[in-house]
Design an enzyme around this catalytic site. Sequence first.
Site, PDB file in Angstrom:
ATOM      1  N   ARG A  56     -13.194  14.649   7.127  1.00 23.83           N
ATOM      2  CA  ARG A  56     -14.027  14.872   5.947  1.00 23.83           C
ATOM      3  C   ARG A  56     -15.480  15.103   6.342  1.00 23.83           C
ATOM      4  NH1 ARG A  56     -11.653   9.500   3.543  1.00 23.83           N
ATOM      5  NH2 ARG A  56      -9.561  10.169   2.914  1.00 23.83           N
TER       6      ARG A  56
ATOM      7  N   HIS B 293     -17.379  -0.046   7.523  1.00 22.35           N
ATOM      8  CA  HIS B 293     -15.934   0.146   7.668  1.00 22.35           C
ATOM      9  C   HIS B 293     -15.739   1.537   8.274  1.00 22.35           C
ATOM     10  CE1 HIS B 293     -11.623  -0.249   6.392  1.00 22.35           C
ATOM     11  NE2 HIS B 293     -11.720   1.060   6.554  1.00 22.35           N
ATOM     12  N   LEU B 294     -15.482   1.562   9.584  1.00 20.82           N
ATOM     13  CA  LEU B 294     -15.449   2.822  10.321  1.00 20.82           C
ATOM     14  C   LEU B 294     -14.043   3.083  10.861  1.00 20.82           C
ATOM     15  CD1 LEU B 294     -18.781   2.304  12.304  1.00 20.82           C
ATOM     16  CD2 LEU B 294     -18.452   3.433  10.089  1.00 20.82           C
ATOM     17  N   GLY B 295     -13.396   4.042  10.249  1.00 23.85           N
ATOM     18  CA  GLY B 295     -12.083   4.481  10.704  1.00 23.85           C
ATOM     19  C   GLY B 295     -11.996   5.981  10.489  1.00 23.85           C
TER      20      GLY B 295
ATOM     21  N   ARG C  12      -2.270  -2.125  -3.648  1.00 25.75           N
ATOM     22  CA  ARG C  12      -3.573  -1.497  -3.403  1.00 25.75           C
ATOM     23  C   ARG C  12      -3.666  -0.240  -4.259  1.00 25.75           C
ATOM     24  NH1 ARG C  12      -5.331   2.789   1.099  1.00 25.75           N
ATOM     25  NH2 ARG C  12      -7.568   2.780   0.702  1.00 25.75           N
TER      26      ARG C  12
ATOM     27  N   GLU D 215     -13.876  -1.783  14.963  1.00 25.29           N
ATOM     28  CA  GLU D 215     -13.322  -2.963  15.633  1.00 25.29           C
ATOM     29  C   GLU D 215     -12.977  -2.713  17.092  1.00 25.29           C
ATOM     30  OE1 GLU D 215      -9.867  -4.221  13.458  1.00 25.29           O
ATOM     31  OE2 GLU D 215     -10.896  -4.013  11.532  1.00 25.29           O
ATOM     32  N   ASN D 216     -12.623  -1.470  17.411  1.00 27.94           N
ATOM     33  CA  ASN D 216     -11.980  -1.215  18.703  1.00 27.94           C
ATOM     34  C   ASN D 216     -12.738  -0.311  19.667  1.00 27.94           C
ATOM     35  OD1 ASN D 216      -9.346  -2.578  18.090  1.00 27.94           O
ATOM     36  ND2 ASN D 216      -9.300  -1.055  16.460  1.00 27.94           N
TER      37      ASN D 216
ATOM     38  N   ASN E   2       0.867  -1.175   0.000  1.00 29.21           N
ATOM     39  CA  ASN E   2       0.000   0.000   0.000  1.00 29.21           C
ATOM     40  C   ASN E   2       0.905   1.227   0.000  1.00 29.21           C
ATOM     41  OD1 ASN E   2      -1.832   2.051   0.371  1.00 29.21           O
ATOM     42  ND2 ASN E   2      -2.764   1.207   2.217  1.00 29.21           N
TER      43      ASN E   2
ATOM     44  N   ARG F 264     -10.516   8.941  19.752  1.00 26.62           N
ATOM     45  CA  ARG F 264     -10.195   8.697  21.163  1.00 26.62           C
ATOM     46  C   ARG F 264     -10.106  10.009  21.926  1.00 26.62           C
ATOM     47  NH1 ARG F 264      -5.162   4.945  19.535  1.00 26.62           N
ATOM     48  NH2 ARG F 264      -5.022   6.741  18.128  1.00 26.62           N
TER      49      ARG F 264
ATOM     50  N   GLY G 199     -10.781   0.739  12.161  1.00 27.20           N
ATOM     51  CA  GLY G 199     -10.182   1.121  13.437  1.00 27.20           C
ATOM     52  C   GLY G 199     -11.183   1.462  14.514  1.00 27.20           C
ATOM     53  N   ILE G 200     -12.239   2.186  14.166  1.00 21.62           N
ATOM     54  CA  ILE G 200     -13.280   2.526  15.140  1.00 21.62           C
ATOM     55  C   ILE G 200     -14.234   1.356  15.313  1.00 21.62           C
ATOM     56  CG2 ILE G 200     -15.164   4.097  15.683  1.00 21.62           C
ATOM     57  CD1 ILE G 200     -13.737   6.204  13.927  1.00 21.62           C
TER      58      ILE G 200
ATOM     59  N   HIS H 257     -12.941   1.450  -0.081  1.00 18.25           N
ATOM     60  CA  HIS H 257     -12.833   0.391   0.928  1.00 18.25           C
ATOM     61  C   HIS H 257     -13.431  -0.935   0.458  1.00 18.25           C
ATOM     62  CE1 HIS H 257     -13.118   4.087   3.706  1.00 18.25           C
ATOM     63  NE2 HIS H 257     -11.844   3.711   3.689  1.00 18.25           N
TER      64      HIS H 257
ATOM     65  N   GLU I 107      -7.361  -6.320   4.600  1.00 16.46           N
ATOM     66  CA  GLU I 107      -7.266  -6.024   3.176  1.00 16.46           C
ATOM     67  C   GLU I 107      -6.024  -6.653   2.552  1.00 16.46           C
ATOM     68  OE1 GLU I 107      -8.970  -1.595   2.774  1.00 16.46           O
ATOM     69  OE2 GLU I 107      -7.747  -1.917   4.562  1.00 16.46           O
TER      70      GLU I 107
END
Length: 399
Positions: free
Chosen positions: A238, A205-207, A89, A331-332, A8, A282, A328-329, A178, A383
């Site tokens: 964004r 897909h939340l990051g 990618r 999943e965590n 990537n 965070r 990232g968001i 994504h 990915e």
Amino acid sequence: MAKCMAVNAGSSSIKYKLYEMPEEKVICSGLVERIGHDDAHFVIKYDGKKVEEVLPMKDHSIGVEKILKALLDLHIIESYEEVKAVGHRVVQGGKYFSKSALFDADAEEKITKLIPLDPLHAPAHLMGFHAFKEALPNAVAIAVFDTAFHQTMEPEDYTFPIPYEFTEKYDCRRYGAHGTSHNFVMLEGEKYVTDTEHKRIITCHLGSGASLAAIKDGKCVATSMGLTPLGGIMMGTRTGDMDPSVYYYLCDEAKIPYDELYDILNKKSGFLGVSGISNDTRDVLAAAKAGNERAKLAIDLWARRVADFIGSYYVRLGGADLIIFTGGIGENATDYRQAILSRITEALGLSIDNELDATICGKEALISKPDSKVKVAVIPTDEEVMIARDCMKALNGTL
């Protein structure tokens, strides 16, 4: 058995993973950051070890040389010939690619044509391709497109309501992003709905960058990002979808040049713009818990937008069998998942195991209870392994 590398390449970075295929074993991974600077950061992880170095790196070719030299020096490989394929990618495949493709002269020409649609990423992808091709001339090169998975959308799902000559002449339409991640978690999630003939799955897909997709029978029917990654839901910096007149109004009232405002909408809006604190969720969550009202507003606004898309996709699919959170968001961050779920639970008949969900961070789990009308799962995305799988298809002649 074959060693395949997933790459990537960004404007000033290269992320990579080397796999032993078809076992999908990660041999090593790492990244190069701050390419073009005298203090570039090189990292490689292998066999439970981590090597880091700060050094000058003028361009991507030097970064690739450093990566490949480390593979030899650390005896991860004994010869460059062991690397049989390199998968790159590529964010934007436009109307040209509905699946991964050999990264040949034709693919390079089409990706170059698409630079106006992706001026940030496309030139970097091409630089990464050339750097690896020069260093590994005998390795098969493929391009794996973020947009490819979404090419199954129907015209009413991807066409913008603008004069149709603009759609035809300039290929101005919804492409999404994504796609590789949405495809991966969809495939992983199908095991939770084996008793359903026509699987209806909503993937989130939340990051920092984020998008949703509505998937039916393994094919994308709708996705949230638009012509570019600026569309869809609110993100780290964004705006997501807005009334287009906002652009004209702010340019006129605030006397901001168009290109400057476009940069603000991409890089200074979203969580950062609303909260005034950070694009890192965070930091925003910590501020909200401390009583900061703008941080609370940012979280509520984001969660409302995600919930609205889930609701619209529920209608688009004629119901849903499974909702998946990833990125990232997704999943965590339990707090952010709960902010979304609380807004859709009543409408969709969800029953969530909140105690279980509170323990889920970076691992897979079904967080809905058996009586939930729609199943809900957290599935970490991968990915890179999808890129490695397509590398093997290319080597086997089945791409």
